[in-house]
Write an enzyme that holds these catalytic residues in place. Sequence first.
Site, PDB file in Angstrom:
ATOM      1  CG  HIS A  69      32.865  41.628  38.064  1.00  0.00           C
ATOM      2  ND1 HIS A  69      33.061  42.936  37.673  1.00  0.00           N
ATOM      3  CD2 HIS A  69      34.080  41.179  38.472  1.00  0.00           C
ATOM      4  CE1 HIS A  69      34.332  43.260  37.849  1.00  0.00           C
ATOM      5  NE2 HIS A  69      34.973  42.215  38.341  1.00  0.00           N
TER       6      HIS A  69
ATOM      7  CG  HIS B  83      37.490  40.500  34.666  1.00  0.00           C
ATOM      8  ND1 HIS B  83      38.247  41.634  34.453  1.00  0.00           N
ATOM      9  CD2 HIS B  83      36.976  40.628  35.910  1.00  0.00           C
ATOM     10  CE1 HIS B  83      38.195  42.412  35.521  1.00  0.00           C
ATOM     11  NE2 HIS B  83      37.425  41.824  36.422  1.00  0.00           N
TER      12      HIS B  83
ATOM     13  CD  GLU C 140      38.282  44.243  38.658  1.00  0.00           C
ATOM     14  OE1 GLU C 140      37.258  44.644  38.066  1.00  0.00           O
ATOM     15  OE2 GLU C 140      38.400  43.078  39.071  1.00  0.00           O
TER      16      GLU C 140
ATOM     17  CB  SER D 224      30.511  43.955  34.841  1.00  0.00           C
ATOM     18  OG  SER D 224      31.344  44.414  35.896  1.00  0.00           O
TER      19      SER D 224
END
Length: 266
Positions: free
Chosen positions: A122, A127, A167, A186
């Site tokens: 993730h 990111h 997010e 993700s």
Amino acid sequence: MSKTSQYQSKSSNSNGIIEWSSEENQIWSELYERQIKLLDGRACQQFLDGIDLLGMTANEIPQLKDINKVLKETTGWQTAEVPALINFGEFFRLLANKQFPVATFIRTREDFDYLQEPDIFHEIFGHCPLLTNPAFAHFTHTYGKLGLAASKEDRVYLARLYWFTVEFGLMNTQEGLRIYGGGILSSPGETVYALESDKPLRKPINAIDVLRTPYRIDIMQPIYYILGEFDDLYDLAEMDIMSLVEQAKQLGLFEPLFPPKQKMAS
């Protein structure tokens, strides 16, 4: 953030290398292959450019020292090895110092499709590619500095801003709606759901609305906020966000678009 995790982060050795097992690298490989195919035509170009810049592949879990080299050259950021879960104070402190927290463990096969805690897939896949982008990096840095100085109550409001941008953010492009939020990027299920399901609401981003929108971390999101274009993150970062937090507090929260979480029987 929940207080406990079944996972334990690994530590890098004196050469800055984390020793991953063949099974852990295999899990990365399968997660990467599945997700990179799904993101074709769904992820924003800035994310795909970041994947290329970082030299990310399905072969093995990237080493943080290699990620750090590229981040340093592009936006001045670094990663920081952290335990499976950290508190808000530490989270904001790291972001304020241009350090992105990366929990150095990878999910097991039992949690292959969904994991509540952020693992290295993730964090690194979801990111780090966008941290090579100046607008995204500036927004994340500004958010960290604001959160570090904020009260506990105000941090809860700020968390919503992070949730619906970094997010779970969507953006308009000339090619159509695209994903830039790492929580979607993700997640195979949410990648398709966020863009193609008729269930969630999708609204143009308005900072005060975002600050007033409740969310749950363990469900598909019932609402997404859409950037007009990627560089709108610069404009968002330059707003007087803390005065917007005060306005949001005065106005109160919107009604949740989800059922309350079921309490466990005691």
